[in-house]
Design an enzyme around this catalytic site. Structure first.
Site, PDB file in Angstrom:
ATOM      1  CB  CYS A 248      -0.702   0.280   1.211  1.00  0.00           C
ATOM      2  SG  CYS A 248      -1.731  -1.747   1.435  1.00  0.00           S
ATOM      3  CB  ALA A 249       3.368   1.900  -2.526  1.00  0.00           C
ATOM      4  CG  ASP A 280      -1.857   2.658  -2.663  1.00  0.00           C
ATOM      5  OD1 ASP A 280      -1.603   3.066  -1.866  1.00  0.00           O
ATOM      6  OD2 ASP A 280      -3.406   3.001  -3.570  1.00  0.00           O
ATOM      7  CG  ASP A 335       2.922   2.000   5.737  1.00  0.00           C
ATOM      8  OD1 ASP A 335       2.169   2.004   7.070  1.00  0.00           O
ATOM      9  OD2 ASP A 335       2.885   3.224   5.229  1.00  0.00           O
ATOM     10  CB  CYS A 388       0.091   6.265  10.815  1.00  0.00           C
ATOM     11  SG  CYS A 388      -1.055   6.790   9.442  1.00  0.00           S
TER      12      CYS A 388
HETATM   13  C1  SAM Z   1      -1.021   4.634   5.008  1.00  0.00           C
HETATM   14  S1  SAM Z   1      -1.294   4.755   3.180  1.00  0.00           S
HETATM   15  C2  SAM Z   1       0.352   4.736   2.978  1.00  0.00           C
HETATM   16  C3  SAM Z   1       1.255   5.208   2.808  1.00  0.00           C
HETATM   17  C4  SAM Z   1       2.656   5.510   2.283  1.00  0.00           C
HETATM   18  N1  SAM Z   1       2.520   3.249   3.127  1.00  0.00           N
HETATM   19  C5  SAM Z   1       3.481   5.907   2.216  1.00  0.00           C
HETATM   20  O1  SAM Z   1       4.853   5.212   3.194  1.00  0.00           O
HETATM   21  O2  SAM Z   1       3.736   7.153   1.510  1.00  0.00           O
HETATM   22  C6  SAM Z   1      -2.255   3.964   3.237  1.00  0.00           C
HETATM   23  C7  SAM Z   1      -2.544   3.682   0.919  1.00  0.00           C
HETATM   24  O3  SAM Z   1      -3.602   2.208   0.799  1.00  0.00           O
HETATM   25  C8  SAM Z   1      -3.898   2.352  -0.133  1.00  0.00           C
HETATM   26  N2  SAM Z   1      -4.588   1.207  -0.082  1.00  0.00           N
HETATM   27  C9  SAM Z   1      -6.209   1.436   0.307  1.00  0.00           C
HETATM   28  N3  SAM Z   1      -6.672   0.100   0.753  1.00  0.00           N
HETATM   29  C10 SAM Z   1      -6.275  -0.918   0.278  1.00  0.00           C
HETATM   30  C11 SAM Z   1      -5.855  -2.211  -0.928  1.00  0.00           C
HETATM   31  N4  SAM Z   1      -7.716  -2.670  -0.287  1.00  0.00           N
HETATM   32  N5  SAM Z   1      -4.673  -2.170  -1.247  1.00  0.00           N
HETATM   33  C12 SAM Z   1      -4.022  -1.590  -1.763  1.00  0.00           C
HETATM   34  N6  SAM Z   1      -4.030  -0.332  -1.488  1.00  0.00           N
HETATM   35  C13 SAM Z   1      -4.807   0.465  -0.668  1.00  0.00           C
HETATM   36  C14 SAM Z   1      -4.661   3.710   0.568  1.00  0.00           C
HETATM   37  O4  SAM Z   1      -5.045   4.069  -1.434  1.00  0.00           O
HETATM   38  C15 SAM Z   1      -3.950   4.671   0.773  1.00  0.00           C
HETATM   39  O5  SAM Z   1      -2.465   5.178  -0.640  1.00  0.00           O
END
Ligand code: SAM
Length: 894
Positions: A248-249, A280, A335, A388
């Site tokens: 989840c980048a 993502d 993450d 977080c």
């Molecule tokens: C906490 S943020 C990630 C922050 C990122 N790791 C960084 O350091 O910049 C969570 C991310 O998960 C994505 N997300 C939500 N549901 C998801 C899923 N089912 N599969 C993949 N990504 C997902 C969101 O779009 C969001 O960008």
């Protein structure tokens, strides 16, 4: 952008900065707000996006994403102006004086207090300090990109120059330093300021430092990132050869960090063996990630767009004739999307929105994503699970559940001796679940009606009460638990009915804000010690297909819901696509539970259609050749209906095609004299399979190439939105002697050591003139031989290398200190093909290195020449057939 304060400090302004953060506030302007064009805001969007999970949350995520959540002030037009401040003028601490209609966000929420007091994530005596720290703005933090050419210069500038000058601006009552390196981050590369981002933006005395941060961030020399968010990649113990999955980048700050690590020891002209796949679910956030990571100029990154819990598993061969190859990873960063209450200090509107249901609602998705991550991890590999959020339901409960499901094949690592200097607290062993205003200490008390929302795995034991008691888990209640203080409210709850985990959850880490003046974070480090139990392994629910006359078997993972939905759309709306994709559809038919032509289950179809229309919205920015290389749209056309949709498996995404046009490749090799040591064959890809029209050619590392080949062999399971390093770009050339492809700035660092033609060596004076004026006539070069050599070059793209000071030999070997830029040789002049911001940065860095006093003057000349060039009024020198503005690296505004 204006750099005026490099000389003497600006005259004093009637603002006193009190570093005591209790007095710091931030405020925002609505409805216009701050926009995404400001890269400094990217980090607040990270916080803004954490909520949400699957497709249905897409819109909400985007809505949050567009709001700047950096601030604790909101606009209330009906509010009467507050009383005047005794000082008689606006201050950073009192923005209401500047604009009397500002009022602070409420930085409290009784439900939040009750919840976390009950969970006892901090001791009772610490509560006041914990909560008051949470209400203070977050100090800004940033990281120097270790692999950037000027990283040493930047670190030294911080240590020697800014550490002193900022100290002078700080009225620091607590003796805290204005700026300090984070003690746990290796090599003094990460820094924390004792100013909030708001102060940086609003205080004129800090303007020069703010400009420095903005410029270096834009170039990619630094990344502004919350301090605690830098922690998870460090616990992955990444090596340059590792294959890493960042599940989840977006927006990509951790991806950038991972890329920095794998590129850490790479020499010019070489690429690491490792790679990062950054995934993502949200396509728009993928674009942000691509924009962020573009600053890294890497050939070792693939960006994908899948639901992480359904990330495709790919395995090939294994029939004895072909060696079995699988897409598995040495490291996985998980993450996950979370409620985000650890980011309250930079996203204070979470105070208003927060409720216990947010964490409960994400628990199952978090478990599913983490389990998929473990399935894709190699035996012996490490996975970091992080959020977080401070909520145990999103943290310890998820870790406990995956440990239970993995039945001993995964170990929660004790990393207490790693990252010395990072203050962290052990994970909880017991917690409660809150639902609709009631507390539950054990799953058995949850009503049958609520058992779809509140699941067993949210509880510490993850089992029914009866099983827990049988296993004697209660014996562990007071053994090494973190939250051992007696609960006041437990008096009413029978101790014997509380659930407690028997797992070693104290090995998890919780970072709380008041320990080191940071945000909050949760991290667990897991190691896979043996294959997962069969029902969780990567090949679960796979289908085998015979390919290549049965020689190879491609095991394809079960289709994700999105893919199924897309099939429905294709069939219902676009008969052309059906015609062209008959094979794909019939393949899908085999795999799908959803009846494609059968309307018996209209409910399913309705649900799918909803998902599709959401997805359609998301894909308003198709990743095609009309976008820039980041997939960020630069043209006006709505490409959704383009024919290209039919070319690829994934709707709206251009297929990745290996570039094999030998005529073009040979013309490039001949024109630039590319050495045979530089492998081009098999490393070039495009997003457009019409080779005559290819606009951009990308270079991919060996590791990326292997994955692409595997992906092609199994029918493009990976939905790739971006990959590779742009190395060549098509150029309109009138002179037949010129090569139709120029080298791109980001590709130069890779190919330069292998070039033998079209190279010029310039002394500093001429190099400086090129950067300042962007074009110099051959007759105007200070070094007249350079002018002659330039004039003798073939027309078109060339490379100008700065002579190392004191070395005028043209027999230079490329090393990390070599400075070179892409230029264009015209009829009578040489012009640079470097973006204005890169030119400015380079000019400043060189002049600082050489101890030049008046850097500002040079930058001013440069800015003026850029203005002239952009306005096309009077070019500084003769106009060349090449439009340098058009050919410059596109500035992407998000
Ligand atoms: C906490 S943020 C990630 C922050 C990122 N790791 C960084 O350091 O910049 C969570 C991310 O998960 C994505 N997300 C939500 N549901 C998801 C899923 N089912 N599969 C993949 N990504 C997902 C969101 O779009 C969001 O960008």
């Amino acid at each position: 952008m204006h750099l005026t304060s490099l000389g003497p400090k600006p005259s004093p302004i009637p603002i006193q900065i009190h570093l005591k953060t209790s007095q710091q506030t931030a405020f925002r302007k609505t409805p216009t707000g701050f926009n995404l064009a400001n890269p400094l805001l990217l980090l607040s969007h990270q916080a803004a996006s954490v909520m949400g999970g699957g497709q249905k949350r897409g819109r909400t995520q985007r809505r949050h994403f567009k709001q700047n959540r950096d601030n604790v002030w909101k606009h209330n037009p009906n509010k009467a102006p507050p009383a005047a401040h005794p000082s008689g003028g606006p201050t950073v601490e009192n923005p209401t004086e500047e604009n009397p209609t500002w009022q602070p966000f409420a930085t409290q929420n009784p439900g939040f207090d009750e919840y976390y007091k009950e969970q006892r994530i901090v001791g009772q005596k610490e509560w006041d300090e914990f909560i008051s720290t949470l209400r203070k703005p977050l100090p800004a933090a940033f990281r120097i990109n270790a692999s950037a050419q000027f990283s040493e210069d930047i670190r030294s500038q911080l240590e020697k120059e800014f550490a002193k000058s900022l100290e002078a601006e700080a009225n620091n009552e607590n003796g805290e330093k204005a700026i300090r390196p984070l003690p746990w981050y290796p090599g003094n590369l990460a820094w924390q300021l004792n100013f909030s981002r708001m102060q940086l933006r609003k205080n004129q005395a800090l303007e020069r430092f703010h400009e420095f941060l903005k410029q270096e961030n834009e170039i990619g020399n630094i990344t502004r990132q919350e301090a605690v968010s830098m922690v998870p990649p460090l616990f992955l113990n990444v090596l340059p050869e590792h294959h890493i999955l960042d599940m989840c980048a977006a927006p990509g700050s951790k991806t950038f960090q991972l890329l920095e690590i794998i590129h850490g020891c790479t020499k010019p002209g070489q690429l690491p063996d490792g790679l990062v796949i950054a995934n993502d679910v949200d396509v728009q956030r993928c674009n942000l990630l691509i924009h962020q990571t573009k600053r890294m100029s890497t050939a070792n990154l693939i960006v994908t767009n899948h639901e992480a819990q359904h990330f495709p598993g790919i395995s090939m061969g294994g029939d004895g004739q072909v060696e079995k190859s699988q897409l598995l990873f040495d490291r996985v960063l998980c993450d996950v999307p979370c409620s985000g209450d650890g980011t309250l200090r930079k996203a204070p509107d979470i105070w208003r929105k927060w409720n216990a249901g947010m964490g409960n609602g994400l628990h199952c998705l978090q478990v599913a994503i983490a389990m998929r991550g473990l399935a894709l991890l190699k035996v012996g590999g490490r996975m970091v699970y992080s959020t977080c959020s401070m909520n145990p339901v999103e943290n310890e409960a998820v870790v406990a559940e995956i440990l239970r499901r993995c039945e001993g094949s995964v170990e929660l690592l004790d990393v207490s001796n790693e990252l010395a200097g990072l203050v962290r607290r052990p994970g909880l062993k017991t917690w409660k679940v809150r639902d609709r205003g009631s507390w539950f200490t054990t799953y058995k008390d949850v009503s049958v009606q609520r058992r779809s929302a509140i699941v067993q795995s949210m509880f510490p034991s993850g089992q029914s009460w009866k099983e827990t008691v049988n296993e004697g888990a209660m014996n562990h209640l007071t053994e090494g638990s973190v939250n051992e203080e007696p609960r006041e409210s437990d008096a009413s709850a029978k101790l014997g009915e509380m659930e407690v985990s028997v797992l070693q959850l104290e090995r998890c880490m919780r970072i709380v804000p008041h320990d080191q003046n940071s945000g909050a974070f949760f991290i667990a480090v897991l190691q896979k010690i043996s294959p997962l139990p069969a029902n969780h392994s990567i090949n679960k629910q796979t289908k085998s297909k015979q390919r290549d006359g049965g020689r190879m078997s491609a095991k394809l993972e079960e289709e994700s819901e999105i893919q199924k939905a897309e099939s429905v759309l294709e069939i219902n709306t676009d008969s052309k696509i059906i015609e062209q994709n008959t094979e794909t559809i019939s393949e899908k038919k085999d795999q799908e539970a959803v009846p494609l032509s059968d309307n018996n289950d209209s409910k399913i179809i309705e649900e799918k259609t909803e998902t599709i229309s959401e997805k359609k919205d998301q894909e308003a920015v198709p990743l095609s050749d009309n976008n820039d290389e980041n997939g960020v749209q630069i043209g006006k056309t709505d490409n959704r209906k383009r024919k290209l949709q039919m070319q690829g498996k994934w709707r709206g995404v251009d297929p990745v095609v290996f570039f094999t046009d030998e005529t073009i490749i040979n013309s490039i090799i001949t024109f630039y004299g590319v050495s045979a040591n530089f492998p081009l064959a098999g490393h070039l890809v495009t997003r457009n399979d019409e080779s005559t029209n290819v606009k951009r050619i990308y270079y991919v590392s060996r590791s990326v190439r292997e994955i692409l080949e595997l992906n092609l062999q199994v029918g493009q399971r990976l939905k790739i939105t971006s990959l590779g390093l742009k190395i060549f770009e098509r150029q309109t050339v009138k002179d037949e002697a010129a090569c139709a492809y120029r080298i791109s700035s980001e590709g130069l660092q890779l190919i330069f050591p292998y070039l033998t033609k079209q190279i010029l060596y310039a002394p500093f004076s001429d190099f400086e003139h090129l950067l300042k004026y962007r074009a110099v006539k051959f007759v105007d070069f200070v070094d007249s031989t350079l002018g002659q050599k330039a004039s003798a070059l073939l027309p078109g793209c060339c490379v100008v290398v700065l002579h190392q000071v004191g070395n005028n030999s043209t027999d230079l070997k490329a090393d990390a200190s070599t400075i070179a830029i892409v230029c264009w040789k015209g009829k009578s002049n040489l012009s640079i093909m470097v973006s204005p911001s890169d030119a400015k940065e380079l000019l400043e860095r060189l002049e600082i290195r050489l101890g030049k006093k008046d850097v500002t003057a040079s930058v001013k000349v440069l800015e003026e020449s850029v203005l002239l060039e952009d306005d096309s009024v009077v070019p500084p020198h003769d106009v060349e057939p090449v439009n340098t503005t058009e050919n410059m690296e596109e500035e992407v505004t998000i």
